[in-house]
Structures are given as structure tokens and as C-alpha cells.
Design a protein around this motif. Sequence first.
Motif, PDB file in Angstrom:
ATOM      1  N   UNK A 280       0.829  -1.212   0.000  1.00  0.00           N
ATOM      2  CA  UNK A 280       0.000   0.000   0.000  1.00  0.00           C
ATOM      3  C   UNK A 280       0.867   1.267   0.000  1.00  0.00           C
ATOM      4  N   UNK A 281       2.169   1.082   0.202  1.00  0.00           N
ATOM      5  CA  UNK A 281       3.094   2.230   0.142  1.00  0.00           C
ATOM      6  C   UNK A 281       3.341   2.701  -1.289  1.00  0.00           C
ATOM      7  N   UNK A 282       2.947   1.892  -2.257  1.00  0.00           N
ATOM      8  CA  UNK A 282       3.326   2.127  -3.664  1.00  0.00           C
ATOM      9  C   UNK A 282       3.008   3.544  -4.173  1.00  0.00           C
ATOM     10  N   UNK A 283       1.767   4.048  -4.003  1.00  0.00           N
ATOM     11  CA  UNK A 283       1.496   5.390  -4.529  1.00  0.00           C
ATOM     12  C   UNK A 283       2.422   6.456  -3.924  1.00  0.00           C
ATOM     13  N   UNK A 284       2.655   6.391  -2.611  1.00  0.00           N
ATOM     14  CA  UNK A 284       3.533   7.380  -1.970  1.00  0.00           C
ATOM     15  C   UNK A 284       4.973   7.201  -2.455  1.00  0.00           C
ATOM     16  N   UNK A 285       5.358   5.933  -2.671  1.00  0.00           N
ATOM     17  CA  UNK A 285       6.716   5.659  -3.151  1.00  0.00           C
ATOM     18  C   UNK A 285       6.921   6.276  -4.537  1.00  0.00           C
ATOM     19  N   UNK A 286       5.915   6.141  -5.393  1.00  0.00           N
ATOM     20  CA  UNK A 286       6.016   6.700  -6.748  1.00  0.00           C
ATOM     21  C   UNK A 286       6.198   8.220  -6.680  1.00  0.00           C
ATOM     22  N   UNK A 287       5.417   8.875  -5.831  1.00  0.00           N
ATOM     23  CA  UNK A 287       5.561  10.331  -5.736  1.00  0.00           C
ATOM     24  C   UNK A 287       6.914  10.735  -5.165  1.00  0.00           C
ATOM     25  N   UNK A 288       7.419   9.934  -4.231  1.00  0.00           N
ATOM     26  CA  UNK A 288       8.735  10.250  -3.679  1.00  0.00           C
ATOM     27  C   UNK A 288       9.821  10.057  -4.747  1.00  0.00           C
ATOM     28  N   UNK A 289       9.681   8.997  -5.557  1.00  0.00           N
ATOM     29  CA  UNK A 289      10.660   8.772  -6.626  1.00  0.00           C
ATOM     30  C   UNK A 289      10.572   9.894  -7.664  1.00  0.00           C
ATOM     31  N   UNK A 290       9.350  10.332  -7.967  1.00  0.00           N
ATOM     32  CA  UNK A 290       9.187  11.446  -8.921  1.00  0.00           C
ATOM     33  C   UNK A 290       9.899  12.696  -8.386  1.00  0.00           C
ATOM     34  N   UNK A 291       9.731  12.965  -7.100  1.00  0.00           N
ATOM     35  CA  UNK A 291      10.369  14.149  -6.506  1.00  0.00           C
ATOM     36  C   UNK A 291      11.891  14.031  -6.544  1.00  0.00           C
ATOM     37  N   UNK A 292      12.393  12.918  -6.028  1.00  0.00           N
ATOM     38  CA  UNK A 292      13.848  12.763  -5.898  1.00  0.00           C
ATOM     39  C   UNK A 292      14.512  12.789  -7.277  1.00  0.00           C
ATOM     40  N   UNK A 293      13.942  12.065  -8.229  1.00  0.00           N
ATOM     41  CA  UNK A 293      14.615  11.892  -9.523  1.00  0.00           C
ATOM     42  C   UNK A 293      14.374  13.071 -10.469  1.00  0.00           C
ATOM     43  N   UNK A 294      13.251  13.726 -10.370  1.00  0.00           N
ATOM     44  CA  UNK A 294      12.963  14.950 -11.155  1.00  0.00           C
ATOM     45  C   UNK A 294      13.529  14.871 -12.573  1.00  0.00           C
ATOM     46  N   UNK A 364      -1.695  11.481 -14.237  1.00  0.00           N
ATOM     47  CA  UNK A 364      -2.381  10.336 -13.610  1.00  0.00           C
ATOM     48  C   UNK A 364      -1.966   9.038 -14.313  1.00  0.00           C
ATOM     49  N   UNK A 365      -1.841   9.132 -15.639  1.00  0.00           N
ATOM     50  CA  UNK A 365      -1.411   7.955 -16.389  1.00  0.00           C
ATOM     51  C   UNK A 365       0.032   7.588 -16.030  1.00  0.00           C
ATOM     52  N   UNK A 366       0.884   8.609 -15.907  1.00  0.00           N
ATOM     53  CA  UNK A 366       2.286   8.352 -15.557  1.00  0.00           C
ATOM     54  C   UNK A 366       2.370   7.662 -14.198  1.00  0.00           C
ATOM     55  N   UNK A 367       1.590   8.149 -13.229  1.00  0.00           N
ATOM     56  CA  UNK A 367       1.608   7.535 -11.889  1.00  0.00           C
ATOM     57  C   UNK A 367       1.144   6.073 -11.966  1.00  0.00           C
ATOM     58  N   UNK A 368       0.084   5.832 -12.754  1.00  0.00           N
ATOM     59  CA  UNK A 368      -0.424   4.465 -12.896  1.00  0.00           C
ATOM     60  C   UNK A 368       0.654   3.551 -13.498  1.00  0.00           C
ATOM     61  N   UNK A 369       1.274   4.021 -14.571  1.00  0.00           N
ATOM     62  CA  UNK A 369       2.310   3.203 -15.232  1.00  0.00           C
ATOM     63  C   UNK A 369       3.444   2.889 -14.264  1.00  0.00           C
TER      64      UNK A 369
END
Length: 411
Positions: A280-294, A364-369
Motif C-alpha cells: 500500500x506504500x506504492x502510490x507514496x513511493x512513486x511520488x517520492x521517486x518522482x520528486x527525488x529523480x525529477x 495520472x497515467x504516468x503515476x499508474x504506469x
Amino acid sequence: MTSPESPTASDAPGALPPRAFPMRRGCPFAAPAEYAALRTDEPVARVTLPTKREAWVVTRYDDVRELLSDPRASADIRRPGFPALGEGEQEAGARFRPFIRTDAPEHTRYRRMLLPAFTVRRVRAMRPAVQARVDEILDAMLDAGGPVDFVTAYANAVSTSVICELLGIPRHDLEFFRDVTRISGSRNSTAEQVSEALGGLFGLLAGLVAERREEPRDDLISKLVTDHLVPGNVTMDQLLSTLGITINAGRETTTSMIALSTLLLLDRPELPAQLREDPSLMPAAVDELLRVLSVADSIPLRVAAEDIELSGVTVPADDGVIALLAGANHDPEQFDEPERVDFHRTDNHHVAFGYGVHQCIGQHLARLELEVALETLVRRVPTLRLAGERDQVVVKHDSATFGLDELMVTW
Ligand code: HEM
């Protein structure tokens, strides 16, 4: 720091040109080291672009958001001060006018045309299809056996297949799409090379548009043809340009995010362990990876249509200005210990998808992928590891999106 009245360094006779931009990342998971110093000492700084033109870069979170929501910050690539990072992009962009590089009211019209395909509800309905496609791609990679280049076999295959499915492009020629983006997004490409690459893409799309006009199906190309091309809201060229930028913007960024995130998870085994223990951490993990990797750090390019003041510095009218998303996403004033990768981070209001009227339409599509691609990988291939030395990973420094050219893995 430059005051509003002071001349820029390069105005002084005999002065050196301002520092070169883009700066390189030392660590692929962090912003270039220079951004931290800029944020403190020169948050709105003058730079020299690879085109030898000069522009400004903005590194603070608050300034980046202010700039990107300022109607005086124009995204129109035809303006002479537009800070493209390559000659090819500037010339071909002015010719094909992708809507990401236009202003209202033109921009609003194209964005409205695409928006219904990218709502949360529409994207949520795509989850089973995306999962099926990801499983198929992973099966093929596992069947082929390692070592394999993960960027080609998985990251690029997932992002390209999903966008092709959404648009209704039946021929999934993965290398063709990768080449188009590689050439059109490279700072070293000439205008002719970019035009040729985009011409190939437009040729393929024009054929599909003609087919769907005759026989519409349940896909985005058919919808745009029926609702907008046939009634005459858009011309054929405008439709092709809109489809082309959607493919280009959606493919490369997502490929980079899947590949770089995987490298980070391989480097830090405690992170995939957290995901396996608590999916269930997956959505938050994706946003954290998006932030860190930019990965889309320097995609938001603008021109000041009038004087714009940020952090006490005036960006004069007609000057180019770049909102550095990695600068904003690693600003310690906004994010506690910004270099820490924390899947439990709260209030993660990052700007990895930009901000304001051009904010990513495909987010939203990017987060889903990303969720499906990374969750499936972590669950199904827990033994995934690098094949070869860590320093053999090929990093992509000269393209619009930061990412990896090659990542050899085995399992
Ligand atoms: C992780 C993946 C992605 C990242 C990091 C990303 C990042 C961005 C950013 C930063 C912008 C704003 C550019 C600006 O302000 O000038 C943008 C715009 C855009 N993105 Fe994405 N993007 C991603 C995935 C996608 C996907 C999957 C699609 C479509 C399928 C897409 C389509 C677009 C389009 C069409 C725009 C232009 C929007 C406009 O100008 O109104 N992107 N993206």
C-alpha cells in the motif's frame, strides 16, 4: 546576488560569459551539485545555454511555482528569447508548434481537446489493461533470459506500449518511437534531424488518422478525429502536432522514471523490501521517486513577456527563463532532508510534473504506469540485479529528460 538595478555579469566589457547550463548530475538520484549553491547565493542566475544564448535559471521551490503560475511567463517557442537547449528544438519547435510550447488561448484549446482522455476516472479504468501489458512485457523479458538491457526490454517497452494503446497505434515498433524521441529530444540534433524524425512520426500518424476517419474505433485518435478534425476545429497539421507531442512527452519521461527508479531500488535493497512488506506504500513511493529523480528538470522553458521579479531579481522582458524542477524538488526550505528517499514522507507537494497551466496532462497515467511497472517488478523478480559493474550504467546527459541509455540486468 544580482540586484534589480545591477547589470548582469556579461554586460560588463570584457566579462566572461555566465556559467554554462545545463550542469551535470554527479549522482543520478540528485540534482546537480551546483543547484544547492545557486538556491542560497543566486536563486535567479544568469547562464549560457548550449546554443550560446543566455538565459536565467530559477532554483527555489517558491520561485519555481511563482514563475510557472505567472501569466507573464510565456511558453511560446516562436519568441526570440525562448531558451531551447538545442538549435534543433528551437527551429523545429517554431515550425511544428507543439501545444506545450504555446500560450493561451491557443494552448487552452488543445489542452481542452486532450483533457477528457486523461481524467482520474479514465485513467483508473486503464489499470487492468496496463497490468496485462506490463505482465506480458515482463514475461517476454524473463523468457529471453538475462543479461538484458532493462531500458529497452522493460522501461521503454512499457511506456511505448501504453501510449500506443491509448492512442490506438497498432504497430508497436518500439525502436522507431524511441529513435524519434531520442533525436527530437537531443540537444545535439540539428533542425533537419529533428524535422526528419518528427516527419516520420507524423507520416505514421497521418495514415492512422485517415484510417480512423473511414472507420472509427474506441481509441483517442478516433475520438479526436470524430470530435475535432471532422467538424473543422483543428487542421490535420494541428492534430498531428498534438498527437506527436503527447507521444514524445509521455514516452521518454516515463521510460526514464522506470529505469532510474529501478536503478535506485537495486542500489538500496531496503527500499524494495519496504514495498514488498507493505504494497500500500506504492502510490507514496512513486511520488517520492518522482520528486527525488525529477527527470523533467529543465523541461519548463519560458520567456518573460514583461519584466518579472523573483527573489528580488528582475528577469527583463524578452529574456528566457528556465524553472528547474530538480532545484525546487530538492529545496530544503520545502522538503525536510530533501536527499533522503522516504516512502513515508507526508505533504509531498513536489513539482516533478511542473506547475500552472502547462502542468503535465498525463500525470495520472504516468503515476499508474510507474505504480504497476515497479510493483510488478518488485513482486515478480525479487532476484533482479545489475549485470556488470555499477559504473557501466550508461547515463543520458544530453537529452531533454534525464535518464539512462542502458541498464544491463540479470536475475
Ligand atoms: C513520469 C512521467 C512524466 C513526467 C515527469 C512529466 C513531466 C511533465 C512536465 C514537467 C510538464 C510541464 C512542462 C512545462 O511546464 O513546460 C509536462 C507537460 C506535458 N506532459 Fe508530461 N510528464 C510525464 C508523463 C507524461 C505522460 C504519460 C503523458 C501523456 C501520455 C504526458 C504528456 C504531457 C503533455 C501533453 C504535456 C503538455 C501540457 C501542456 O502544455 O499543457 N506526460 N509533463
